[in-house]
Scaffold this active site. Structure first.
Site, PDB file in Angstrom:
ATOM      1  N   LYS A  10      23.166  91.488  92.840  1.00  0.00           N
ATOM      2  CA  LYS A  10      22.299  92.568  93.311  1.00  0.00           C
ATOM      3  C   LYS A  10      22.972  93.936  93.127  1.00  0.00           C
ATOM      4  O   LYS A  10      24.185  94.012  92.900  1.00  0.00           O
ATOM      5  CB  LYS A  10      21.946  92.319  94.779  1.00  0.00           C
ATOM      6  N   TYR A  48       9.635  88.685  94.219  1.00  0.00           N
ATOM      7  CA  TYR A  48       9.756  88.386  95.650  1.00  0.00           C
ATOM      8  C   TYR A  48       8.397  88.201  96.323  1.00  0.00           C
ATOM      9  O   TYR A  48       8.318  88.307  97.549  1.00  0.00           O
ATOM     10  CB  TYR A  48      10.556  89.484  96.347  1.00  0.00           C
ATOM     11  N   ASN A 111      23.182  91.808 100.190  1.00  0.00           N
ATOM     12  CA  ASN A 111      24.018  90.617 100.427  1.00  0.00           C
ATOM     13  C   ASN A 111      24.609  90.062  99.131  1.00  0.00           C
ATOM     14  O   ASN A 111      24.856  88.864  99.017  1.00  0.00           O
ATOM     15  CB  ASN A 111      23.229  89.563 101.215  1.00  0.00           C
ATOM     16  N   HIS A 114      21.550  86.810  94.965  1.00  0.00           N
ATOM     17  CA  HIS A 114      20.382  85.979  95.255  1.00  0.00           C
ATOM     18  C   HIS A 114      20.660  84.580  94.745  1.00  0.00           C
ATOM     19  O   HIS A 114      21.407  84.396  93.786  1.00  0.00           O
ATOM     20  CB  HIS A 114      19.157  86.558  94.525  1.00  0.00           C
ATOM     21  N   GLU A 125      12.138  80.822  88.716  1.00  0.00           N
ATOM     22  CA  GLU A 125      12.925  82.065  88.706  1.00  0.00           C
ATOM     23  C   GLU A 125      13.741  82.216  87.419  1.00  0.00           C
ATOM     24  O   GLU A 125      13.896  83.324  86.904  1.00  0.00           O
ATOM     25  CB  GLU A 125      13.857  82.086  89.930  1.00  0.00           C
TER      26      GLU A 125
HETATM   27  P1  CMP Z   1      17.551  86.587  98.720  1.00  0.00           P
HETATM   28  O1  CMP Z   1      18.303  85.291  98.585  1.00  0.00           O
HETATM   29  O2  CMP Z   1      17.545  87.482  97.548  1.00  0.00           O
HETATM   30  O3  CMP Z   1      16.014  86.304  99.126  1.00  0.00           O
HETATM   31  C1  CMP Z   1      15.241  87.211  99.883  1.00  0.00           C
HETATM   32  C2  CMP Z   1      16.032  88.374 100.370  1.00  0.00           C
HETATM   33  O4  CMP Z   1      15.460  89.165 101.380  1.00  0.00           O
HETATM   34  C3  CMP Z   1      17.305  87.871 100.986  1.00  0.00           C
HETATM   35  O5  CMP Z   1      18.171  87.380  99.969  1.00  0.00           O
HETATM   36  C4  CMP Z   1      17.807  89.103 101.738  1.00  0.00           C
HETATM   37  O6  CMP Z   1      18.701  89.894 100.987  1.00  0.00           O
HETATM   38  C5  CMP Z   1      16.530  89.927 101.926  1.00  0.00           C
HETATM   39  N1  CMP Z   1      16.302  90.279 103.322  1.00  0.00           N
HETATM   40  C6  CMP Z   1      16.256  91.516 103.805  1.00  0.00           C
HETATM   41  N2  CMP Z   1      16.033  91.495 105.133  1.00  0.00           N
HETATM   42  C7  CMP Z   1      15.937  90.206 105.494  1.00  0.00           C
HETATM   43  C8  CMP Z   1      15.726  89.534 106.743  1.00  0.00           C
HETATM   44  N3  CMP Z   1      15.545  90.198 107.879  1.00  0.00           N
HETATM   45  N4  CMP Z   1      15.700  88.183 106.732  1.00  0.00           N
HETATM   46  C9  CMP Z   1      15.884  87.483 105.575  1.00  0.00           C
HETATM   47  N5  CMP Z   1      16.088  88.075 104.370  1.00  0.00           N
HETATM   48  C10 CMP Z   1      16.120  89.419 104.334  1.00  0.00           C
END
Ligand code: CMP
Length: 136
Positions: A10, A48, A111, A114, A125
């Site tokens: 990311k 998403y 974070n 993904h 994906e």
């Molecule tokens: P990812 O694995 O990319 O899939 C969905 C993303 O939403 C997740 O990682 C997080 O980075 C993002 N996200 C942001 N806020 C939240 C939240 N409150 N709960 C879960 N995912 C979140």
């Protein structure tokens, strides 16, 4: 059991892409396809779409379009589950020590990486970013 999964490095972690890919390879994953790119709002919204009713959806789309990303198609036996173990919990605060998100994640949104959450989504994906890639 899945042979492939999709990783995305990311925007917050692209500066550490080399180190993160080295972690993937050290854990036994092979890089089958990779690119550095910018997502449009339309592409990020589509990718998403499963989260479109969630309160964080529009912030997530903004974040994923805030800078370049590096999608990576990874190959390994049991790829989806093994990759999820390697990256750790969604929230870096909860991620086990030594996992990618514990090391490089900054927040639940930023974070670092993904990961696909199921074999079915891994196929969808991976095809989203690498439609011309034969991964069977
Ligand atoms: P990812 O694995 O990319 O899939 C969905 C993303 O939403 C997740 O990682 C997080 O980075 C993002 N996200 C942001 N806020 C939240 C939240 N409150 N709960 C879960 N995912 C979140």
């Amino acid at each position: 059991m899945s042979k492939y999964t999709l990783a995305i490095i990311k925007p917050d972690a692209v500066g550490n892409a080399g180190a993160i890919i080295a972690m993937f390879e050290k854990a036994g994953f092979r890089v089958r396809a990779m690119q550095k790119m910018n997502l449009s709002k339309g592409q990020a919204s589509a990718f998403y779409a499963v989260h479109k009713e969630r309160p964080f959806y529009s912030a997530l789309v903004d974040y994923m379009t805030s800078g370049p990303i590096v999608p990576v198609a990874l190959e390994k036996d049991n790829a989806v589950a093994d990759y999820r173990k390697l990256i750790g919990a969604t929230n870096p605060k909860d991620a086990e020590e030594g996992t990618v998100r514990a090391i490089y994640g900054k927040s639940i949104e930023a974070n670092a990486v993904h990961g696909s959450d199921s074999d079915e989504n891994a196929a969808i994906e991976t095809a989203f970013f690498f439609p011309a890639c034969e991964l069977s």
